[in-house]
Scaffold this motif. Sequence first.
Motif, PDB file in Angstrom:
ATOM      1  N   GLN A  21     -26.945 -44.766  -2.711  1.00 54.18           N
ATOM      2  CA  GLN A  21     -28.002 -43.439  -2.618  1.00 54.18           C
ATOM      3  C   GLN A  21     -27.982 -42.718  -4.128  1.00 54.18           C
ATOM      4  O   GLN A  21     -26.931 -42.672  -4.776  1.00 54.18           O
ATOM      5  CB  GLN A  21     -28.077 -42.485  -1.447  1.00 54.18           C
ATOM      6  CG  GLN A  21     -28.147 -43.069  -0.346  1.00 54.18           C
ATOM      7  CD  GLN A  21     -29.814 -43.369  -0.168  1.00 54.18           C
ATOM      8  OE1 GLN A  21     -30.579 -42.748  -0.512  1.00 54.18           O
ATOM      9  NE2 GLN A  21     -29.664 -44.498   0.586  1.00 54.18           N
TER      10      GLN A  21
ATOM     11  N   TYR B  56     -36.866 -47.304   9.259  1.00 55.92           N
ATOM     12  CA  TYR B  56     -37.151 -48.271   8.329  1.00 55.92           C
ATOM     13  C   TYR B  56     -38.013 -47.962   7.026  1.00 55.92           C
ATOM     14  O   TYR B  56     -38.600 -46.851   7.303  1.00 55.92           O
ATOM     15  CB  TYR B  56     -37.738 -49.140   8.747  1.00 55.92           C
ATOM     16  CG  TYR B  56     -37.052 -50.271   9.983  1.00 55.92           C
ATOM     17  CD1 TYR B  56     -36.083 -51.295   9.831  1.00 55.92           C
ATOM     18  CD2 TYR B  56     -37.583 -49.742  11.307  1.00 55.92           C
ATOM     19  CE1 TYR B  56     -35.553 -51.928  10.915  1.00 55.92           C
ATOM     20  CE2 TYR B  56     -36.799 -50.253  12.398  1.00 55.92           C
ATOM     21  CZ  TYR B  56     -35.769 -51.375  12.103  1.00 55.92           C
ATOM     22  OH  TYR B  56     -35.232 -52.031  13.343  1.00 55.92           O
ATOM     23  N   VAL B  57     -37.495 -48.322   5.868  1.00 51.29           N
ATOM     24  CA  VAL B  57     -38.437 -48.085   4.787  1.00 51.29           C
ATOM     25  C   VAL B  57     -39.602 -49.330   4.756  1.00 51.29           C
ATOM     26  O   VAL B  57     -39.114 -50.465   4.971  1.00 51.29           O
ATOM     27  CB  VAL B  57     -37.760 -48.191   3.307  1.00 51.29           C
ATOM     28  CG1 VAL B  57     -38.621 -48.152   2.264  1.00 51.29           C
ATOM     29  CG2 VAL B  57     -36.671 -47.298   3.387  1.00 51.29           C
ATOM     30  N   TYR B  58     -40.947 -48.939   4.447  1.00 49.01           N
ATOM     31  CA  TYR B  58     -42.034 -49.863   4.687  1.00 49.01           C
ATOM     32  C   TYR B  58     -43.189 -49.413   3.859  1.00 49.01           C
ATOM     33  O   TYR B  58     -43.413 -48.255   3.592  1.00 49.01           O
ATOM     34  CB  TYR B  58     -42.196 -50.040   6.182  1.00 49.01           C
ATOM     35  CG  TYR B  58     -42.987 -48.879   6.778  1.00 49.01           C
ATOM     36  CD1 TYR B  58     -44.273 -48.421   6.842  1.00 49.01           C
ATOM     37  CD2 TYR B  58     -41.982 -47.800   7.222  1.00 49.01           C
ATOM     38  CE1 TYR B  58     -44.699 -47.357   7.403  1.00 49.01           C
ATOM     39  CE2 TYR B  58     -42.335 -46.724   7.882  1.00 49.01           C
ATOM     40  CZ  TYR B  58     -43.808 -46.352   7.819  1.00 49.01           C
ATOM     41  OH  TYR B  58     -44.273 -45.380   8.390  1.00 49.01           O
TER      42      TYR B  58
ATOM     43  N   ARG C  62     -47.682 -45.861   0.350  1.00 48.99           N
ATOM     44  CA  ARG C  62     -47.419 -47.049   1.413  1.00 48.99           C
ATOM     45  C   ARG C  62     -48.530 -47.629   1.667  1.00 48.99           C
ATOM     46  O   ARG C  62     -48.344 -48.675   2.517  1.00 48.99           O
ATOM     47  CB  ARG C  62     -46.667 -46.318   2.513  1.00 48.99           C
ATOM     48  CG  ARG C  62     -45.312 -45.670   2.391  1.00 48.99           C
ATOM     49  CD  ARG C  62     -44.763 -44.815   3.594  1.00 48.99           C
ATOM     50  NE  ARG C  62     -43.630 -44.199   3.535  1.00 48.99           N
ATOM     51  CZ  ARG C  62     -42.568 -44.519   3.639  1.00 48.99           C
ATOM     52  NH1 ARG C  62     -42.073 -45.858   3.578  1.00 48.99           N
ATOM     53  NH2 ARG C  62     -41.487 -43.769   3.214  1.00 48.99           N
TER      54      ARG C  62
ATOM     55  N   CYS D  51     -33.321 -45.406  -3.101  1.00 51.62           N
ATOM     56  CA  CYS D  51     -32.167 -45.878  -3.536  1.00 51.62           C
ATOM     57  C   CYS D  51     -32.598 -46.863  -4.645  1.00 51.62           C
ATOM     58  O   CYS D  51     -33.653 -47.396  -4.955  1.00 51.62           O
ATOM     59  CB  CYS D  51     -31.322 -46.568  -2.318  1.00 51.62           C
ATOM     60  SG  CYS D  51     -32.480 -47.656  -1.611  1.00 51.62           S
TER      61      CYS D  51
ATOM     62  N   GLY E  46     -37.272 -45.376  -0.611  1.00 53.15           N
ATOM     63  CA  GLY E  46     -36.275 -45.178   0.173  1.00 53.15           C
ATOM     64  C   GLY E  46     -35.270 -44.447  -0.562  1.00 53.15           C
ATOM     65  O   GLY E  46     -33.982 -43.883   0.138  1.00 53.15           O
TER      66      GLY E  46
ATOM     67  N   ARG F 127     -30.084 -52.998  -1.154  1.00 56.01           N
ATOM     68  CA  ARG F 127     -29.984 -51.537  -1.546  1.00 56.01           C
ATOM     69  C   ARG F 127     -28.675 -51.176  -2.019  1.00 56.01           C
ATOM     70  O   ARG F 127     -27.587 -51.579  -1.619  1.00 56.01           O
ATOM     71  CB  ARG F 127     -30.556 -50.533  -0.704  1.00 56.01           C
ATOM     72  CG  ARG F 127     -29.860 -50.585   0.726  1.00 56.01           C
ATOM     73  CD  ARG F 127     -30.495 -49.725   1.573  1.00 56.01           C
ATOM     74  NE  ARG F 127     -29.692 -49.337   3.242  1.00 56.01           N
ATOM     75  CZ  ARG F 127     -30.273 -50.213   4.093  1.00 56.01           C
ATOM     76  NH1 ARG F 127     -31.014 -51.124   3.662  1.00 56.01           N
ATOM     77  NH2 ARG F 127     -29.477 -50.295   5.221  1.00 56.01           N
TER      78      ARG F 127
ATOM     79  N   ASP G 213     -33.602 -53.878   4.276  1.00 54.17           N
ATOM     80  CA  ASP G 213     -33.880 -53.064   3.088  1.00 54.17           C
ATOM     81  C   ASP G 213     -35.401 -52.515   3.084  1.00 54.17           C
ATOM     82  O   ASP G 213     -35.662 -51.309   2.367  1.00 54.17           O
ATOM     83  CB  ASP G 213     -33.769 -53.839   1.781  1.00 54.17           C
ATOM     84  CG  ASP G 213     -32.214 -54.442   1.616  1.00 54.17           C
ATOM     85  OD1 ASP G 213     -31.345 -53.589   1.308  1.00 54.17           O
ATOM     86  OD2 ASP G 213     -32.042 -55.551   1.545  1.00 54.17           O
ATOM     87  N   GLY G 214     -36.249 -52.966   3.656  1.00 53.74           N
ATOM     88  CA  GLY G 214     -37.289 -52.730   3.984  1.00 53.74           C
ATOM     89  C   GLY G 214     -38.425 -53.723   4.451  1.00 53.74           C
ATOM     90  O   GLY G 214     -37.974 -54.840   4.570  1.00 53.74           O
TER      91      GLY G 214
ATOM     92  N   PRO H 175     -31.869 -51.608  11.205  1.00 51.02           N
ATOM     93  CA  PRO H 175     -31.967 -50.660  10.433  1.00 51.02           C
ATOM     94  C   PRO H 175     -31.007 -50.943   9.124  1.00 51.02           C
ATOM     95  O   PRO H 175     -31.413 -50.667   8.136  1.00 51.02           O
ATOM     96  CB  PRO H 175     -32.225 -49.254  10.571  1.00 51.02           C
ATOM     97  CG  PRO H 175     -32.375 -49.438  12.237  1.00 51.02           C
ATOM     98  CD  PRO H 175     -31.854 -50.617  12.751  1.00 51.02           C
TER      99      PRO H 175
ATOM    100  N   LEU I 266     -39.762 -50.360  -2.708  1.00 50.23           N
ATOM    101  CA  LEU I 266     -39.045 -50.059  -1.569  1.00 50.23           C
ATOM    102  C   LEU I 266     -37.988 -49.003  -1.844  1.00 50.23           C
ATOM    103  O   LEU I 266     -37.581 -48.294  -1.155  1.00 50.23           O
ATOM    104  CB  LEU I 266     -38.580 -51.340  -0.789  1.00 50.23           C
ATOM    105  CG  LEU I 266     -39.726 -52.029  -0.054  1.00 50.23           C
ATOM    106  CD1 LEU I 266     -39.009 -53.518   0.532  1.00 50.23           C
ATOM    107  CD2 LEU I 266     -40.117 -51.552   0.990  1.00 50.23           C
TER     108      LEU I 266
END
Length: 310
Positions: free
Chosen positions: A306, A72-74, A112, A226, A224, A303, A50-51, A46, A220
């Motif tokens: 934050q 994860y980001v997805y 998503r 960011c 996420g 990324r 990034d995604g 992870p 993404l």
Amino acid sequence: MIISASRRTDIPAFYWNWFEERLREQFVLVRNPLNFHQVSRVALQPEVIDGMVFWTKNPAPMLGQLSVLAPYVYYFQFTLNAYGQEIESNLPTLRQRIKTFQRLSELVGPARVIWRYDPILLGPGYDLDYHSTAFAELAAQLAGSTRKCIISFLDYYPKINRRLQALQLTGLTAAEQRQLAHRLATIARRYDLALETCAEKLELADLGIGHARCIDAELLGRLGGCRMTVVKDKNQRHECGCAFSIDIGAYNTCLHGCCYCYANHSQAQAQKQAALLNSSAPLLCSTLRGDDKVTERKMQLLRQAQTELF
């Protein structure tokens, strides 16, 4: 780095157990489609991903296993058309796929799940009026389950011409594309859907239709929380707006049997290749050979720090 899973095959529909094993072991091996013996080892931790973008027509087999994606980001690119079995031969019924779409959205949220209505083609029983009606009926049922629809018009690839000719299927002229796009844009506004085209030269901004980025680093980043550095994928067509990604799929392994598919030479070859699946193997539908060269893929983190902006 962004992972594409996958433009080459439907991993959620056919290879989710294999993919879960890859997440557990936190790496995957991918053959270079242009150089069979060149293999990349791609890390899946992870902290270096990034995604992930999932391309699918039937994610039903993995709906109960979404928890493995928690680190994860997805998001999903979900293709949902209204063609008959002569065009898309091995899919669940349209009603079942609509329910799957709605259920997926309930589980992960409408941001998503991006609806793809593509490719748009013409043939016996499939004229502009058909697409207008089918799109309106689908949009009504998907309203609230997605925020965006991406459309594309049929592209001709040498490997699919014979299949198209056998079914008397054709693409659209520029005039037909614009006419249909106008109709679809009107419908999309009715259901509060953003409408974009995928890798199309045709400019439709005057209709409120933009150019899509199917691999969307900015999306993404928003998901996420960011900022993301956007690096355009130079390996795609000039009109493609996608960010750079690593595709972990394999050609000639999708079993949906769509006549317009560029990823399979034939359904028979896809079935033969899919039969080689070993869910524990790091390669999809393949095994390492003595003359393969495995190289560690460099993972560029996109990324940034934050931020509270999102």
